[in-house]
Enzyme design. Structure first.
Site: not given
Length: 313
Positions: A31, A171, A29
């Site tokens: 950011d 993240e 994921k």
């Protein structure tokens, strides 16, 4: 550029790891800023709230021209010295539209377009194909340039990969069903984001004046999200995570939005109320029982998000 259809971004649902790894793919994921890329004779980048943001990221333009033309989904990210994507690093570039300043910032804060899905190629839409097949087609395009890249597939169980992402200070991860179609503009559990750090998009609905060293400046921001019925609901205030430069920018951006009455039900004294037009993002420890954020800290503006789309994660 003509002929390429418009695609709204498919959105992931916040949740837990799948109970069974079979049938799922895992991705980092990132950011950053979500963007749909339309690549023909030129590049066009469109944000999640349907704004053309191409001019802000000139280093990605070299991905065009392309034959056949195609449409991809990805995240614009800036990497810190330790290799992690940094949302804070993007802040100076997100609002800038002056070409000379953009070029100067691009030299000091270069970005990479991390491409993770292929939605269209030539005259054919691919959104009805399963994720597994779209990913294979994406990898065949060989999109690996100085400012764009297809991140590698992650191998291992969801539990192992999430633990490793936490160890690396990332993240979190995104879990995607291998058989999932691409659902433009929809939030679906077929894509699930599992985070190591809690964060929340918020609508800024007011501020409280500062005291002490912040006298004459903004002390804290009043935050809200839309509930399940679409009503804007107060979720507390954030007073940490600001530099003096951020406070000055906030005052410039928010002062023209002042209004006499609140847009949320909140028992807050000395508040300066605002039109709910600005979206930001905060990190926080947890949700309290009465629907407030505990220990929120400001992360930055989210001009790529529309206030009406801000919901509790």
């Amino acid at each position: 550029m003509t002929g390429l259809p418009h695609y709204a971004a498919m959105l992931a649902t916040a949740g837990a790891l799948p109970s069974d790894d079979l049938g799922w793919a895992y991705e980092v994921k990132f950011d950053g800023i979500r963007a749909i890329g339309y690549i023909d004779d030129k590049l066009r980048l469109v944000s999640r709230n349907d704004k053309n943001i191409t001019a802000a990221w000139p280093e990605i333009a070299q991905i065009a021209p392309a034959d056949p033309r195609f449409v991809v989904d990805g995240e614009i990210v800036a990497f810190s010295a330790d290799g992690r994507s940094s949302f804070e690093a993007l802040q100076p570039r997100m609002h800038q539209r002056n070409p000379a300043k953009i070029r100067a910032l691009a030299e000091h804060i270069p970005v990479t377009y991390m491409i993770f899905d292929l939605l269209h190629i030539g005259d054919r839409s691919l959104i009805d194909l399963p994720y597994r097949q779209r990913r294979e087609l994406l990898e065949q395009l060989g999109l690996d340039g100085p400012h764009w890249h297809v991140p590698p597939r992650l191998h291992g169980t969801g539990t192992e990969l999430l633990a490793e992402s936490k160890k690396l200070g990332l993240e979190g991860i995104v879990c995607k069903r291998l058989d999932s179609p691409y659902l433009p503009g929809r939030r679906s559990p077929l894509w699930t984001k599992v985070k190591n750090v809690l964060d929340q998009e918020v609508v800024i609905v007011g501020w409280r004046p500062g005291t002490g060293r912040r006298a004459g400046h903004i002390g804290s921001l009043l935050m809200a999200v839309h509930d399940s019925s679409g009503k804007l609901t107060y979720i507390g205030n954030v007073g940490t995570g600001f530099t003096q430069g951020i406070l000055d920018e906030l005052r410039t951006k928010l002062q023209p939005l002042q209004r006499k009455t609140p847009t949320v039900d909140a028992d807050v004294r000395d508040a300066v109320w605002l039109e709910p037009r600005v979206v930001g993002e905060v990190s926080f420890a947890e949700w309290t029982g009465d629907g407030r954020l505990r220990h929120p800290s400001w992360r930055g503006f989210r001009p790529d998000k529309a206030p009406r789309d801000v919901r509790r994660e």
